[in-house]
Design an enzyme around this catalytic site. Structure first.
Site, PDB file in Angstrom:
ATOM      1  N   HIS A   1      -7.850  -3.391   0.241  1.00 25.43           N
ATOM      2  CA  HIS A   1      -6.812  -2.351   0.307  1.00 25.43           C
ATOM      3  C   HIS A   1      -6.075  -2.317   1.640  1.00 25.43           C
ATOM      4  O   HIS A   1      -5.260  -1.423   1.853  1.00 25.43           O
ATOM      5  CB  HIS A   1      -7.374  -0.974  -0.036  1.00 25.43           C
ATOM      6  CG  HIS A   1      -7.977  -0.916  -1.406  1.00 25.43           C
ATOM      7  ND1 HIS A   1      -7.223  -1.076  -2.548  1.00 25.43           N
ATOM      8  CD2 HIS A   1      -9.276  -0.756  -1.812  1.00 25.43           C
ATOM      9  CE1 HIS A   1      -8.029  -0.996  -3.599  1.00 25.43           C
ATOM     10  NE2 HIS A   1      -9.260  -0.811  -3.189  1.00 25.43           N
TER      11      HIS A   1
ATOM     12  N   GLU B   1       0.865  -1.172   0.000  1.00 29.06           N
ATOM     13  CA  GLU B   1       0.000   0.000   0.000  1.00 29.06           C
ATOM     14  C   GLU B   1       0.901   1.220   0.000  1.00 29.06           C
ATOM     15  O   GLU B   1       2.014   1.177   0.555  1.00 29.06           O
ATOM     16  CB  GLU B   1      -0.928   0.008   1.209  1.00 29.06           C
ATOM     17  CG  GLU B   1      -1.882  -1.173   1.278  1.00 29.06           C
ATOM     18  CD  GLU B   1      -2.812  -1.280   0.069  1.00 29.06           C
ATOM     19  OE1 GLU B   1      -3.230  -0.216  -0.465  1.00 29.06           O
ATOM     20  OE2 GLU B   1      -3.108  -2.410  -0.343  1.00 29.06           O
TER      21      GLU B   1
END
Length: 292
Positions: free
Chosen positions: A199, A42
């Site tokens: 995510h 990320e």
């Protein structure tokens, strides 16, 4: 820095078709790699705007046994402190679930790379003495994100991150073609339930690992799909009589005819190396044999 998790993988439909007419297998198909290291970064981001330079803020990895398909409960996760944009945007926090306190207490990327290498050296892969391949969902993590950040920060990058399996490619082949952008859609299309938060880097890596195991169960043979660099050749190995012949390397790279290689420890048994970097922290691949 290390967390643990274990989750079962739903048994695949034995009648599900995959590429080349291969049917789903009850047990994972044996692979050329002893282990797979699945990762999903990320990075800093903002809605409707491009952050430059973009920096990794979560560095997770999950280890998968290439013989059994088991996910190792000893996972890796490091939060990384961004240098150029240290304050996360509201959009980034909401998207990833990463808190400002997580990155404030994180480590520089160079330290995250060192910790990841230490985790690998203490893992089941290191104890096995085998080889592994890095696996990602797409090429962004290694071709774009890690490569660019190490470049502009002047960081040494372990060569194992120069070659990887983009799981989108074998997944698309197994599903009969098409383009698969979203990981969650692919997981659900394979008949699996999504686990965790989208995510979240570690949850994405876990779900990518589960999807990898599902492909193994369906009889898919996994090989390197993407490479950034190739080492300088040292020896050229030619098939018997100089004739063109297919050569399948232990690292997953297929070649034909004269093959660039380096001498390997099994040279006396007519095994050589293809000359590509293997995912073993900098070693040159030193195993292949001619196909029958």
């Amino acid at each position: 820095m290390f967390t643990s998790n274990s989750s079962g993988v739903p048994a695949p439909d034995p009648e599900a078709a995959v590429s080349s007419g291969v049917r789903a297998a009850r047990q994972p198909q044996p692979q050329a790699f002893d282990y797979f290291v699945v990762l999903d970064f990320e990075a800093t981001c903002d809605k409707g705007a491009r952050i430059y330079p973009q920096e990794i803020i979560e560095f997770p990895s999950v280890l998968v046994d290439g013989a059994t398909g088991d996910l190792d409960p000893a996972e890796f996760r490091a939060y990384v402190r961004p240098q150029y944009h240290p304050v996360l945007t509201d959009f980034c926090r909401d998207l990833t679930g990463i808190r400002q306190a997580d990155v404030d207490g994180g480590v520089p990327l160079a330290e995250a790379l060192r910790l990841h290498a230490a985790w690998l050296q203490a893992s089941a892969w290191a104890r096995s003495g085998g080889c592994f391949a890095v696996v990602t969902w797409g090429d962004w993590d290694l071709r774009t994100m890690l490569e660019s950040e190490c470049c502009f920060k002047g960081l040494a990058k372990p060569p194992c991150f120069n070659h990887w399996i983009n799981l989108k490619i074998p997944f698309a082949a197994a599903m009969g073609g098409g383009r698969w952008a979203a990981l969650r859609s692919a997981v659900e299309a394979a008949g699996l339930e999504w686990e965790g938060r989208p995510h979240c880097g570690l949850d994405d890596a876990r779900n990518t690992a589960r999807l990898l195991v599902e492909l193994m169960r369906r009889g898919v043979q996994l090989s390197i799909t993407t490479s950034l660099k190739a080492p300088s050749p040292q020896v050229t190995v030619t098939p018997y009589g100089g004739a063109a012949a297919a050569c399948y390397c232990y690292c997953g790279v297929a070649s034909r005819g004269g093959v660039v290689a380096v001498p390997g420890p099994m040279q006396g048994r007519r095994f050589y190396g293809c000359g590509h970097w293997t995912p073993s922290m900098g070693a040159v691949c030193s195993y292949f044999m001619w196909a029958d």
